[in-house]
Scaffold this active site. Structure first.
Site, PDB file in Angstrom:
ATOM      1  N   VAL A  91      -4.844   4.371  -0.543  1.00 42.06           N
ATOM      2  CA  VAL A  91      -3.682   3.543  -1.425  1.00 42.06           C
ATOM      3  C   VAL A  91      -4.159   3.803  -2.802  1.00 42.06           C
ATOM      4  O   VAL A  91      -3.057   3.681  -3.434  1.00 42.06           O
ATOM      5  CB  VAL A  91      -3.720   2.163  -0.637  1.00 42.06           C
ATOM      6  CG1 VAL A  91      -4.832   1.528  -1.413  1.00 42.06           C
ATOM      7  CG2 VAL A  91      -2.495   1.524  -1.362  1.00 42.06           C
ATOM      8  N   ASP A 167      -4.006  -4.097   3.581  1.00 38.20           N
ATOM      9  CA  ASP A 167      -5.051  -4.654   4.464  1.00 38.20           C
ATOM     10  C   ASP A 167      -6.055  -3.604   4.647  1.00 38.20           C
ATOM     11  O   ASP A 167      -5.933  -2.513   4.466  1.00 38.20           O
ATOM     12  CB  ASP A 167      -4.271  -5.018   6.011  1.00 38.20           C
ATOM     13  CG  ASP A 167      -3.657  -3.628   6.400  1.00 38.20           C
ATOM     14  OD1 ASP A 167      -4.409  -3.278   7.354  1.00 38.20           O
ATOM     15  OD2 ASP A 167      -2.583  -3.101   6.242  1.00 38.20           O
ATOM     16  N   GLY A 309      -2.309   2.178   6.885  1.00 34.58           N
ATOM     17  CA  GLY A 309      -2.350   0.718   6.309  1.00 34.58           C
ATOM     18  C   GLY A 309      -2.857   0.610   5.017  1.00 34.58           C
ATOM     19  O   GLY A 309      -2.339   1.641   3.920  1.00 34.58           O
ATOM     20  N   GLU A 310      -3.457  -0.441   4.397  1.00 34.21           N
ATOM     21  CA  GLU A 310      -3.974  -0.230   3.156  1.00 34.21           C
ATOM     22  C   GLU A 310      -3.061  -0.791   1.979  1.00 34.21           C
ATOM     23  O   GLU A 310      -3.048  -0.990   0.862  1.00 34.21           O
ATOM     24  CB  GLU A 310      -4.703   0.963   2.498  1.00 34.21           C
ATOM     25  CG  GLU A 310      -5.931   1.183   3.377  1.00 34.21           C
ATOM     26  CD  GLU A 310      -6.619   2.684   3.128  1.00 34.21           C
ATOM     27  OE1 GLU A 310      -6.181   2.870   1.890  1.00 34.21           O
ATOM     28  OE2 GLU A 310      -7.335   3.047   3.562  1.00 34.21           O
ATOM     29  N   GLY A 311      -1.490  -0.730   2.549  1.00 34.44           N
ATOM     30  CA  GLY A 311      -0.480  -0.561   1.513  1.00 34.44           C
ATOM     31  C   GLY A 311       0.174   0.761   1.255  1.00 34.44           C
ATOM     32  O   GLY A 311       1.167   0.679   0.310  1.00 34.44           O
TER      33      GLY A 311
END
Length: 338
Positions: A91, A167, A309-311
């Site tokens: 991200v 996240d 994930g992670e944005g």
């Protein structure tokens, strides 16, 4: 808490203006819908520039990892927090391409040695294994929710005009599946995916874990904070608070994947109407996200087969939103041709 809806008048004005631009009616498809959405959110036609995008990554460890539900060990969570800080995570690399800022917040990482600015909102170390016990102690869900609200306030007060929740936590997709299943009354088999890439045996372990968690919880999940306490995590509660406060402050939020989708179901229960301030950035490969977005009435902007994930998926939607704004701000009108 009061949620003021986006401006219906600005949305209608934007739609009229879009119909008058130098193009066939509706020919820019989803861009037109997003341009009108942004106009409503900003109460301005054209919308303001999205020049200060903030990604808040909520990190925490999950006890359910003891049941071998992930392809990676629990220790990867803390290691990845350090990668975020180094600016070399997925991200952070992708965010740089669109000029977005990434910050990571340790809500429940089971590790020492992280910087004070990362641990300022820490609630606990890890969470309970939801198949056998509650994830959180009484009161911790509310504390984490409030922490998420404070994080959103701090970012908005510092100038953020678009928020993205990220996240990080091994076991996240199992927790998200349990939260979605409990809220929507779905069996574990329908919401559990492969997460980090587990094989069929690994997925079977995830299904068994979520099934046990749902049976243990019963109707406690009807209350959003009880749901977070029994099945969630501190980072899920903080994400929900972050989403709610974005809506309270009237700042658009772009949801990422499965984890923010699960948190969004909680946030909408806590603050009905908050969903009007959220967009779904992308379609995850996890089935629980599809169920969550359907319940929220949100259609993903992108479908790139992402599951990091992670944005990271939501960040990829930022150029699309900027393009939608530019259509209203820069295209000529049909009237200019005469």
């Amino acid at each position: 808490m009061k949620i003021t809806p986006p401006s219906a008048a600005a949305r209608e004005e934007a739609l009229v203006r879009l119909d008058g631009l130098v193009k066939p009616l509706g020919s820019l498809g989803r861009l037109e819908e997003l341009a009108a959405w942004l106009s409503a959110a900003h109460d301005a036609v054209p919308p303001r520039e999205l020049d200060d995008v903030r990604v808040a990554v909520f990190a925490g460890d999950h006890g359910i990892t003891a049941s071998a539900v992930s392809a990676y060990p629990r220790e990867i969570t803390a290691a990845m927090v350090r990668v975020f800080l180094a600016g070399t995570s997925g991200v952070t690399v992708l965010a740089r391409q669109v000029g977005a800022t990434v910050k990571v917040f340790d809500l429940a990482v089971d590790a020492d040695g992280l910087p004070d600015e990362v641990t300022a909102y820490k609630i606990r170390r890890g969470s309970g294994s939801i198949d056998r016990e509650d994830a959180l102690a009484p009161g911790e869900a509310s504390r984490a929710f409030d922490a998420g609200r404070r994080i959103a306030d701090a970012e908005i007060d510092d100038g953020a005009n678009l928020l993205i929740p990220g996240d990080m936590g091994i076991g996240n997709t199992t927790v998200a599946a349990a939260l979605v299943a409990a809220r929507l009354g779905l069996p574990a088999e329908e919401v559990v995916g492969t997460g980090t890439g587990v094989d069929e045996e690994g997925r079977a372990r995830k299904v068994a874990a979520v099934t046990a968690a749902l049976a243990r919880t019963g109707d406690r999940a009807d209350d959003p904070f009880e749901r977070l306490t029994a099945l969630g995590s501190a980072c899920a509660a903080a994400t929900a608070g972050f989403l709610v406060q974005g809506a309270v402050r009237g700042v658009p939020v772009v949801l990422d994947g499965v984890f923010s989708g699960a948190a969004a179901l909680v946030a909408q229960d806590v603050a009905p109407g908050a969903v009007a301030w959220w967009l779904a950035g992308h379609r995850s490969t996890e089935p629980s996200q599809a169920h969550a977005l359907k319940a929220l009435g949100l259609e993903p902007i992108l479908d790139l087969g992402l599951r990091l994930g992670e944005g990271s998926g939501a960040v990829q939607a930022v150029p699309v939103l900027r393009a939608a704004r530019a259509v209203l701000a820069e295209m000529s009108s049909l009237a200019d041709l005469t």
